[in-house]
Design a protein around this motif. Sequence first.
Motif, mmCIF file in Angstrom:
data_model
loop_
_atom_site.group_PDB
_atom_site.id
_atom_site.type_symbol
_atom_site.label_atom_id
_atom_site.label_comp_id
_atom_site.label_asym_id
_atom_site.label_seq_id
_atom_site.Cartn_x
_atom_site.Cartn_y
_atom_site.Cartn_z
ATOM 1 N N THR B 11 0.929 -1.246 -0.024
ATOM 2 C CA THR B 11 -0.073 0.006 0.094
ATOM 3 C C THR B 11 0.861 1.174 -0.136
ATOM 4 O O THR B 11 1.989 1.249 0.244
ATOM 5 C CB THR B 11 -0.903 -0.020 1.098
ATOM 6 O OG1 THR B 11 -0.160 -0.004 2.381
ATOM 7 C CG2 THR B 11 -1.676 -1.178 1.397
ATOM 8 N N TYR B 12 0.105 2.318 -0.229
ATOM 9 C CA TYR B 12 1.095 3.545 -0.310
ATOM 10 C C TYR B 12 1.485 3.865 1.052
ATOM 11 O O TYR B 12 2.552 4.224 1.420
ATOM 12 C CB TYR B 12 0.085 4.687 -0.681
ATOM 13 C CG TYR B 12 0.727 6.031 -1.264
ATOM 14 C CD1 TYR B 12 2.035 5.735 -2.091
ATOM 15 C CD2 TYR B 12 0.274 7.317 -1.306
ATOM 16 C CE1 TYR B 12 2.502 6.888 -2.827
ATOM 17 C CE2 TYR B 12 0.573 8.370 -1.796
ATOM 18 C CZ TYR B 12 1.930 7.833 -2.790
ATOM 19 O OH TYR B 12 2.389 9.247 -3.221
ATOM 20 N N ARG B 13 0.804 3.827 2.211
ATOM 21 C CA ARG B 13 1.153 3.488 3.537
ATOM 22 C C ARG B 13 2.303 2.893 3.957
ATOM 23 O O ARG B 13 3.303 3.444 4.681
ATOM 24 C CB ARG B 13 0.050 3.254 4.510
ATOM 25 C CG ARG B 13 0.258 3.584 5.865
ATOM 26 C CD ARG B 13 -0.956 3.570 6.757
ATOM 27 N NE ARG B 13 -0.428 3.745 8.050
ATOM 28 C CZ ARG B 13 -1.518 3.961 9.043
ATOM 29 N NH1 ARG B 13 -2.658 3.933 8.867
ATOM 30 N NH2 ARG B 13 -1.026 4.362 10.237
ATOM 31 N N VAL B 278 -1.116 -5.002 -5.174
ATOM 32 C CA VAL B 278 -1.709 -3.719 -4.822
ATOM 33 C C VAL B 278 -3.221 -3.787 -4.885
ATOM 34 O O VAL B 278 -3.611 -4.195 -5.875
ATOM 35 C CB VAL B 278 -1.026 -2.579 -5.344
ATOM 36 C CG1 VAL B 278 -1.719 -1.317 -4.858
ATOM 37 C CG2 VAL B 278 0.480 -2.475 -5.061
ATOM 38 N N ASP B 279 -3.970 -3.557 -4.021
ATOM 39 C CA ASP B 279 -5.224 -3.412 -3.934
ATOM 40 C C ASP B 279 -5.790 -2.618 -5.238
ATOM 41 O O ASP B 279 -5.170 -1.583 -5.342
ATOM 42 C CB ASP B 279 -6.157 -2.967 -2.695
ATOM 43 C CG ASP B 279 -7.700 -2.866 -2.699
ATOM 44 O OD1 ASP B 279 -8.227 -3.899 -2.442
ATOM 45 O OD2 ASP B 279 -8.076 -1.697 -2.964
ATOM 46 N N GLU B 282 -6.790 0.656 -4.095
ATOM 47 C CA GLU B 282 -5.468 1.671 -3.821
ATOM 48 C C GLU B 282 -4.736 2.354 -5.127
ATOM 49 O O GLU B 282 -4.371 3.231 -5.100
ATOM 50 C CB GLU B 282 -4.473 0.804 -2.854
ATOM 51 C CG GLU B 282 -3.360 1.278 -2.523
ATOM 52 C CD GLU B 282 -3.556 2.157 -1.252
ATOM 53 O OE1 GLU B 282 -4.708 2.592 -0.674
ATOM 54 O OE2 GLU B 282 -2.593 2.646 -0.668
ATOM 55 N N ARG B 285 -6.375 5.160 -6.078
ATOM 56 C CA ARG B 285 -6.216 6.453 -5.038
ATOM 57 C C ARG B 285 -4.875 6.958 -5.370
ATOM 58 O O ARG B 285 -4.625 8.097 -4.664
ATOM 59 C CB ARG B 285 -6.379 5.816 -3.677
ATOM 60 C CG ARG B 285 -7.981 5.787 -3.056
ATOM 61 C CD ARG B 285 -7.877 5.475 -1.646
ATOM 62 N NE ARG B 285 -7.526 4.348 -1.260
ATOM 63 C CZ ARG B 285 -8.353 3.079 -1.258
ATOM 64 N NH1 ARG B 285 -9.622 3.139 -1.477
ATOM 65 N NH2 ARG B 285 -7.910 1.862 -0.966
#
Lengths: 342, 342
Positions: B11-13, B278-279, B282, B285
């Motif tokens: 994820t980006y996080r 990756v989802d 996501e 986004r």
Amino acid sequence: MLPTVINVGWTYRRAGVDLNAHHEMHNYAIDSIRRLARELNIEVSEGAFTRFLSLNNMQLTLHVDGVGTKSMIALATHRFKVLGWDCVIGNTNDVACDNAKPLAVVDYVALRDNDVDAVRGVIDGIIDASSKVNAMLLGGETAIMPDLVNGIDVACAVLGIRVGPTGNVKTSDVVIGVSSNGLHMNGYSLARRVLLGKYRLNDQVCGEELSNLLLKPTADYSGLILDLYDSRLIKRAVHVTGGAFTKLRRVLGPGQGLSLEMPEPPCIFQEIQSVGGVDWGEMYRVFNMGVGLVLITDPNNVDDVVKAVRRWNLNPWVLGMVTEDYQGVLSLNLWNGLRVKI
Amino acid sequence: MLPTVINVGWTYRRAGVDLNAHHEMHNYAIDSIRRLARELNIEVSEGAFTRFLSLNNMQLTLHVDGVGTKSMIALATHRFKVLGWDCVIGNTNDVACDNAKPLAVVDYVALRDNDVDAVRGVIDGIIDASSKVNAMLLGGETAIMPDLVNGIDVACAVLGIRVGPTGNVKTSDVVIGVSSNGLHMNGYSLARRVLLGKYRLNDQVCGEELSNLLLKPTADYSGLILDLYDSRLIKRAVHVTGGAFTKLRRVLGPGQGLSLEMPEPPCIFQEIQSVGGVDWGEMYRVFNMGVGLVLITDPNNVDDVVKAVRRWNLNPWVLGMVTEDYQGVLSLNLWNGLRVKI
């Protein structure tokens, strides 16, 4: 703390900042800007420190500057507000030197961590400073880049509008210095290398905690400068920032030089010089040395300028005058009997 | 190359960028700006992406954005021009979405080394882009900060002037997507983590050398957007940058949503998704997914908008329409049969 052993003879270059390379970058940018202006057929008028674009009979300027590695002291002590303040004031001081009033601000913050508190602190400082100089914050960008930034980097851009002319400097014009409030936002790569090789940030240095000394906010000169221009009391103002006293050259005419008697610098500058064994000429090329602003005025206006500076709760010094002798070389007679040319 | 072992579910996080924290920073800035406007009694008009200050019957905006960690790919391959180009175009695309014409640019470059060639390359790209969009470069700042920056960071601020209004989006208005040119300047922290865990920059990916894929210049949309506003063919334009398709919310009215059929994204986005696990939500986004600009228009103007996009050598897709159903939720039907809500 940096693990460096301090040797005699620190320079800005040894601390990682090569002013010659910086100069080369600057010249390339200036040449490119001139080429673009010709290509777009846009008339750009050059101030001493900024450029102006004509729009419906107005002269607008954009100016950008960052707070440099002062941010590393702020991060270590978790005191971020001063970064936002400095980021705005560093720009508005410069813009005012070209007799332009600040109108609007945007900020750019690049940081390693998702540190909301740090960004809040920076924004608080930006708001305080914008409020002080009557400029509107129009937006900003926060970039979280863990791989690219070791801490926090803060830069601002300011939109200004020209409110009047600046004057031509003549031989025998008088040069007046105005007190700074610490290092402002320049020379931190050198100051940190030198001081943090010997001290910790919570050590007492010059009778004060070192972190406090290094985080003093940049003095706001824009109101004073614009008032002095408005009442025709000064011909030029020079904000002593990157390049320090070498910036004075930008307002001199061909063949002109300066011969100045420099006041004793505040203790922190003497400490940097002596701990780092820094050449005195280098000190005056990198730091404001207690004089954050220089004003150039007709000899008849000296008393009025000195009074105006005091009314703004700043200290003035009559430093000397514009000469014909030095052909762009600045000659500084220091309070300790030394003489440096920069 | 990063020494990371790629697991499923990037994820980006996890790549270091927390969009929630970013959102919190953004909200704090917006609140502070509103407070300042009240305090200074300055009227600020809000665009969807920028803010405007009134000055002598003109509406001026300042906008700032940086190129992010795309610069790390540029540094690794010593190709700096694209950073200067993107830095300008990223801003002018945004400014044009609020129907403002770019007038002037300043740049801010922070770098680790006294790397004159890097700065020259960046300036060359800035000049090319400024020339393309008819904006004047008014200055810049280069900060050499070895302790603070691991490479090079490039940000620009753009001054724009409003040239006309934007329209109110209604239910049944049509949403048109416009092709991007690669990742533009968003999502690089995630893309680098994922792709450089598997590939080297000179590996062939999607039939092209990976470094080329990751250094494609941001598409310039400002001319197209301003033409479409000028001829009243669109109500709104949205530049798909930070926050990607979530930015579409900023132009929707209360209760409005979007239901869009998304085209198959270019290979590089599918590669990031599959290598990083990756989802899909996501992905939409964080990345532009091949659609760098979204236009919203009255159903009667769809054909004319599609033709105009093609005249600018860009590919249009009719993505769907504005609905009343989703109350701010964006529903995306992907080309592969999946449906994501963002």
